[in-house]
Design a protein around this motif. Structure first.
Motif, PDB file in Angstrom:
ATOM      1  N   VAL A   1       6.392   9.982 -11.062  1.00  0.00           N
ATOM      2  CA  VAL A   1       5.570   9.500 -10.103  1.00  0.00           C
ATOM      3  C   VAL A   1       4.061   9.510 -10.526  1.00  0.00           C
ATOM      4  O   VAL A   1       3.413   8.442 -10.427  1.00  0.00           O
ATOM      5  CB  VAL A   1       5.559  10.325  -8.783  1.00  0.00           C
ATOM      6  N   LEU A   2       3.704  10.366 -11.363  1.00  0.00           N
ATOM      7  CA  LEU A   2       2.302  10.410 -11.807  1.00  0.00           C
ATOM      8  C   LEU A   2       2.011   9.163 -12.949  1.00  0.00           C
ATOM      9  O   LEU A   2       1.055   8.509 -12.649  1.00  0.00           O
ATOM     10  CB  LEU A   2       1.892  11.760 -12.299  1.00  0.00           C
ATOM     11  N   ILE A   3       3.055   8.981 -13.679  1.00  0.00           N
ATOM     12  CA  ILE A   3       2.831   7.972 -14.682  1.00  0.00           C
ATOM     13  C   ILE A   3       2.908   6.544 -13.957  1.00  0.00           C
ATOM     14  O   ILE A   3       2.223   5.783 -14.420  1.00  0.00           O
ATOM     15  CB  ILE A   3       3.901   8.119 -15.726  1.00  0.00           C
TER      16      ILE A   3
ATOM     17  N   ALA B   1      -3.771  14.824 -18.971  1.00  0.00           N
ATOM     18  CA  ALA B   1      -3.943  16.099 -19.560  1.00  0.00           C
ATOM     19  C   ALA B   1      -2.434  16.838 -19.584  1.00  0.00           C
ATOM     20  O   ALA B   1      -1.902  17.559 -20.211  1.00  0.00           O
ATOM     21  CB  ALA B   1      -4.801  16.952 -18.742  1.00  0.00           C
ATOM     22  N   ALA B   2      -1.579  16.482 -18.389  1.00  0.00           N
ATOM     23  CA  ALA B   2      -0.365  16.739 -18.152  1.00  0.00           C
ATOM     24  C   ALA B   2       0.746  16.280 -19.057  1.00  0.00           C
ATOM     25  O   ALA B   2       1.556  16.914 -19.380  1.00  0.00           O
ATOM     26  CB  ALA B   2      -0.084  16.883 -16.743  1.00  0.00           C
TER      27      ALA B   2
ATOM     28  N   LYS C   1      -4.753   6.943 -23.774  1.00  0.00           N
ATOM     29  CA  LYS C   1      -6.172   6.530 -24.132  1.00  0.00           C
ATOM     30  C   LYS C   1      -6.549   5.561 -23.012  1.00  0.00           C
ATOM     31  O   LYS C   1      -7.824   5.322 -22.650  1.00  0.00           O
ATOM     32  CB  LYS C   1      -6.124   5.671 -25.557  1.00  0.00           C
ATOM     33  N   GLU C   2      -5.717   4.597 -22.588  1.00  0.00           N
ATOM     34  CA  GLU C   2      -6.105   3.522 -21.549  1.00  0.00           C
ATOM     35  C   GLU C   2      -6.420   4.413 -20.198  1.00  0.00           C
ATOM     36  O   GLU C   2      -7.383   4.037 -19.395  1.00  0.00           O
ATOM     37  CB  GLU C   2      -5.072   2.612 -21.226  1.00  0.00           C
ATOM     38  N   TYR C   3      -5.725   5.416 -19.844  1.00  0.00           N
ATOM     39  CA  TYR C   3      -5.879   6.343 -18.757  1.00  0.00           C
ATOM     40  C   TYR C   3      -7.415   6.783 -18.580  1.00  0.00           C
ATOM     41  O   TYR C   3      -8.077   6.838 -17.704  1.00  0.00           O
ATOM     42  CB  TYR C   3      -5.036   7.314 -18.532  1.00  0.00           C
ATOM     43  N   LEU C   4      -7.792   7.381 -19.826  1.00  0.00           N
ATOM     44  CA  LEU C   4      -9.101   8.136 -20.021  1.00  0.00           C
ATOM     45  C   LEU C   4     -10.333   7.185 -19.881  1.00  0.00           C
ATOM     46  O   LEU C   4     -11.119   7.341 -19.298  1.00  0.00           O
ATOM     47  CB  LEU C   4      -9.113   9.031 -21.395  1.00  0.00           C
TER      48      LEU C   4
ATOM     49  N   PHE D   1      -8.058  21.750 -14.505  1.00  0.00           N
ATOM     50  CA  PHE D   1      -8.404  21.986 -15.835  1.00  0.00           C
ATOM     51  C   PHE D   1      -8.468  23.543 -16.243  1.00  0.00           C
ATOM     52  O   PHE D   1      -7.999  23.681 -17.207  1.00  0.00           O
ATOM     53  CB  PHE D   1      -9.739  21.067 -16.192  1.00  0.00           C
ATOM     54  N   LYS D   2      -9.286  24.165 -15.399  1.00  0.00           N
ATOM     55  CA  LYS D   2      -9.585  25.625 -15.677  1.00  0.00           C
ATOM     56  C   LYS D   2      -8.017  26.377 -15.837  1.00  0.00           C
ATOM     57  O   LYS D   2      -8.036  27.168 -16.453  1.00  0.00           O
ATOM     58  CB  LYS D   2     -10.769  26.236 -15.080  1.00  0.00           C
ATOM     59  N   ASP D   3      -7.372  25.799 -14.724  1.00  0.00           N
ATOM     60  CA  ASP D   3      -6.125  26.706 -14.588  1.00  0.00           C
ATOM     61  C   ASP D   3      -5.034  26.568 -15.738  1.00  0.00           C
ATOM     62  O   ASP D   3      -4.485  27.220 -16.061  1.00  0.00           O
ATOM     63  CB  ASP D   3      -5.374  26.000 -13.377  1.00  0.00           C
ATOM     64  N   LEU D   4      -5.516  25.147 -16.666  1.00  0.00           N
ATOM     65  CA  LEU D   4      -4.583  24.893 -17.588  1.00  0.00           C
ATOM     66  C   LEU D   4      -5.279  25.683 -18.831  1.00  0.00           C
ATOM     67  O   LEU D   4      -4.740  25.225 -19.884  1.00  0.00           O
ATOM     68  CB  LEU D   4      -4.212  23.501 -17.875  1.00  0.00           C
TER      69      LEU D   4
END
Length: 725
Positions: A143-145, A185-186, A194-197, A265-268
């Protein structure tokens, strides 16, 4: 987990736990796949999908809390976790990339808001991660991708300061950028990371975007902000025109989505990306100015949604972000104060739910909306519970009055705002339900209301509305402001075939906040501009909420000692006429008639009248308020053009003192209105020109002008002050 962290989590869990008692009434089995269950109505539309994910996350946090069994819960831990997983699996299976359909026979996904539920539930996934099966993990990745690919290829980065001229979308820029960052990140092995970022950076830098960004040289990933910049969503003075009005609530929503990404992010164990904090300090500073000491939002531009629900609850993650990133200790006080108010709401309902009593009319009329509101409340509590479990944040303390002097104005919204002493005072022309003023004690948030406040009402028979007004002129001075302008009353939904949406009355208003840290003067003049049938004319219009947050009881005292104790929402019309020109509410707010009224009337309608301002559908109310009025006409009558329907002036002070001298000068051959207000050893004079020709006003010897000019052009005003010997 430290002892302090455990205690903070427990504070939240104690409010969440009773909600389990109402969960069964919201739980449904899928009609298309009996192995799936969902929360609420379950359609593929974004609200039901968000609500389902909201409750998944809340249950995931509650089901994994070490404090769950401190008191006997309505559901066993195993059942809570099983229900959470069912809701998650329903949401993932019914996505466009899945093989099931939602309750309306359709799948969801791939539009501008489809990822919001995924963002808001991310902490829940982290909380329950050890219970996820391999199939769950693969479905989540799928789903996320799928969403990240669609956003990267199809969803543009946009921005426009003025909602009516283009997309004012700071919050959706942020959540779409956030899901790209979170997906990268996941799943660092995803082929398009790279495109996502790159797209995410553009989204994020165009979230809390400002006009000066167009020329900003601050660098992000080898490019200055000006080259990332697409459009600005905030005004030069950091107001936000989201949904077409000065919207403090959506400033909070923006911050809440930044908080979700920051703590994810902190949780990971990862460092949050630097663009996450772009203009965070500036927007937080504005939000903080618009917050009472107990955490209740001071929505100076009003609200079009149910009072103290959606945006208000998402202040919880915003406050936690302000603590963790900016080190703001006041945010912990806001958090503690609002948690107590949510407990008060829950106790008032009496079932474990939050809104089943105060918002009973919404529950009975629109289950779709009601189930969404309940889901937001329990979700936002889960942020507090989980993030206090995971991170060492500031201890929740009993809130104290925040000493926060504010003197602020905004040209586009015609807004002026003064916060000093124990008073908050504002007037905004471009508000959620038209022009609105606020005056309330800074330490008594339950007195704040903004629906058609601090001016009269001219109500037709066909869904009347006061259009956004224009400030002809406003000016700040030390300790106060003057704001003068006009707006038109119109009929939003005329019934006749061929009947147009037309303006039927012109309403001119002049407002002055005096430099005494407590008083506002209001002069107004309204005339009929097109023949019309009116149902009601109400002068003054000081709204005094009288609902659960003040114990549904207000005490009104006149200068001669007459005292009325009035309970909220009497269930039938209960107007009270006072043969007095002044009255004090609970010893904290004093109202004085300056001219245009024979005594005061406390107008008390038969049911809650603070409404959701929606373009269509039934009127849904969310709060009851008494209305202190001068003139009150509740007869159905026909009025012709040129009829003067409002011509009055009044003062409101954050004070228990009714000692003041009020006077006015009214000329039969002029529409210049003048009033004086004397308290202690000072007199203030306020004049406004509601006519079409320039007029002169004399300033007494020894007085000095605070704002305006003695030569009053049409729409002009003058405020002067004189010290008495």
């Amino acid at each position: 987990m430290s002892e302090t962290m455990a205690l903070q989590e427990k504070n939240y869990v104690d409010v969440m736990r009773p909600w389990l008692k109402v969960l069964p009434q919201f739980t449904r089995q899928s009609l298309f796949n009996p192995s799936l269950r969902h929360y609420g109505t379950g359609e593929s539309a974004h609200w039901p999908i968000q609500s389902n994910f909201n409750v998944f996350a809340a249950l995931a946090v509650l089901g994994t809390s070490p404090h769950l069994e401190d008191e006997k819960p309505a559901m066993a831990r195993e059942e809570i976790i099983r229900t959470a997983l069912d809701f998650l699996r329903y949401g993932l299976a019914t996505h466009l990339s899945g093989h099931d359909v939602a309750s309306d026979g359709k799948q969801w996904g791939h539009h501008w808001i489809s990822v919001l539920g995924l963002e808001r539930m991310a902490h829940g996934v982290n909380a329950i991660r050890e219970y996820l099966s391999d199939d769950d993990r693969m479905a989540l990745r799928r789903v996320l991708i799928s969403e990240a690919d669609w956003i990267t290829d199809n969803h543009p980065v946009r921005g426009c300061m003025v909602n009516s001229e283009g997309p004012n979308v700071p919050e959706s820029n942020i959540w779409n950028g956030a899901v790209l960052m979170r997906t990268a990140a996941a799943y660092p092995d995803a082929p398009r990371v790279k495109e996502y970022l790159t797209k995410a950076t553009s989204f994020m830098l165009n979230g809390l975007s400002h006009p000066l960004d167009a020329g900003c040289e601050t660098m992000f990933y080898g490019k200055p902000v000006r080259k990332w910049h697409v459009g600005f969503n905030y005004t030069p003075n950091w107001s936000l025109d989201h949904h077409g009005y000065l919207n403090v609530g959506y400033m909070v929503i923006c911050l809440s989505n930044l908080a979700m990404l920051h703590f994810y992010f902190k949780d990971l164990g990862l460092t949050p990306p630097p663009e996450l904090t772009w203009h965070l300090q500036e927007v937080w500073a504005m939000v903080k100015k618009c917050t009472f000491a107990d955490g209740r939002l001071l929505r100076i531009g009003g609200d079009t949604r149910a009072r103290y629900t959606y945006c208000q609850n998402y202040a919880i993650p915003s406050w936690m972000l302000a603590q963790d990133v900016l080190g703001d200790s006041d945010a912990a006080g806001f958090e503690a104060g609002w948690l107590k108010i949510m407990q008060q709401e829950q106790d008032y309902t009496g079932t474990g739910g939050f809104y089943g009593r105060r918002l009973d009319n919404i529950r009975r009329i629109n289950y779709y909306y009601y189930s969404r509101l309940e889901s937001d409340a329990i979700l936002c509590l889960s942020y507090g519970a989980y993030w206090h479990r995971r991170f060492q944040l500031l201890a929740l303390t009993t809130p104290a009055v925040v000493n926060m002097p504010v003197s602020w104005q905004d040209e586009y919204h015609g807004a002026t705002f003064e916060r000093s002493g124990n008073a908050v005072r504002s007037f905004v022309w471009h508000g959620g339900q038209g022009p609105t003023g606020v005056i309330a004690p800074a330490d008594e948030s339950s007195m704040g209301e903004w629906q058609l406040n601090l001016h009269g009402e001219v109500l037709s028979t066909q869904t009347p509305a006061l259009n956004y007004g224009n400030s002809d002129w406003h000016e700040l001075f030390h300790g106060g402001f003057v704001n003068v302008g006009a707006a038109d009353w119109c009929e939003r939904d005329p019934l006749g075939e061929g009947e147009g949406v037309y303006a039927y009355a012109r309403h001119q208003i002049a407002v002055a906040a005096l430099p005494d840290q407590e008083t506002m003067l209001v002069l107004q003049y309204a005339t009929i501009s097109k023949e019309i049938t009116l149902d009601a004319i109400k002068g003054f219009g000081v709204k005094v909420p009288n609902d659960l947050f003040n114990g549904s009881k207000r005490r009104y005292m006149t200068a001669d000692g007459t005292c009325l104790e009035l309970t909220g929402n009497p269930g039938c019309a209960d107007d009270r006429h006072l043969a007095a020109d002044r009255v004090c509410v609970d010893g904290k707010l004093a109202v004085f008639a300056l001219y245009g009224a024979e005594g005061l009337t406390i107008h008390r309608p038969a049911k809650a009248q603070i409404i959701l301002h929606k373009p269509h559908g039934p009127w849904l109310s969310s709060l009851y308020a008494d209305e202190i009025c001068g003139k009150v006409v509740l007869e159905n009558q026909r009025y012709t053009p040129g009829t003067v329907v409002l011509d009055d002036g009044f003062a409101v002070a954050v004070s228990g003192d009714l000692k003041a001298e009020c006077d006015a000068e009214l000329s039969a051959d002029s529409t210049v209105r003048q009033a004086t207000f004397t308290r202690g050893n000072k007199t203030w004079g306020f004049a406004a020109n509601f006519g079409s020709t320039t007029a002169s006003v004399a300033v007494p010897a020894g007085a000095f002008v605070l704002a305006g000019s003695s030569e009053l052009a049409p729409g002009g005003a003058l405020l002067w002050q004189q010290s008495l010997i």
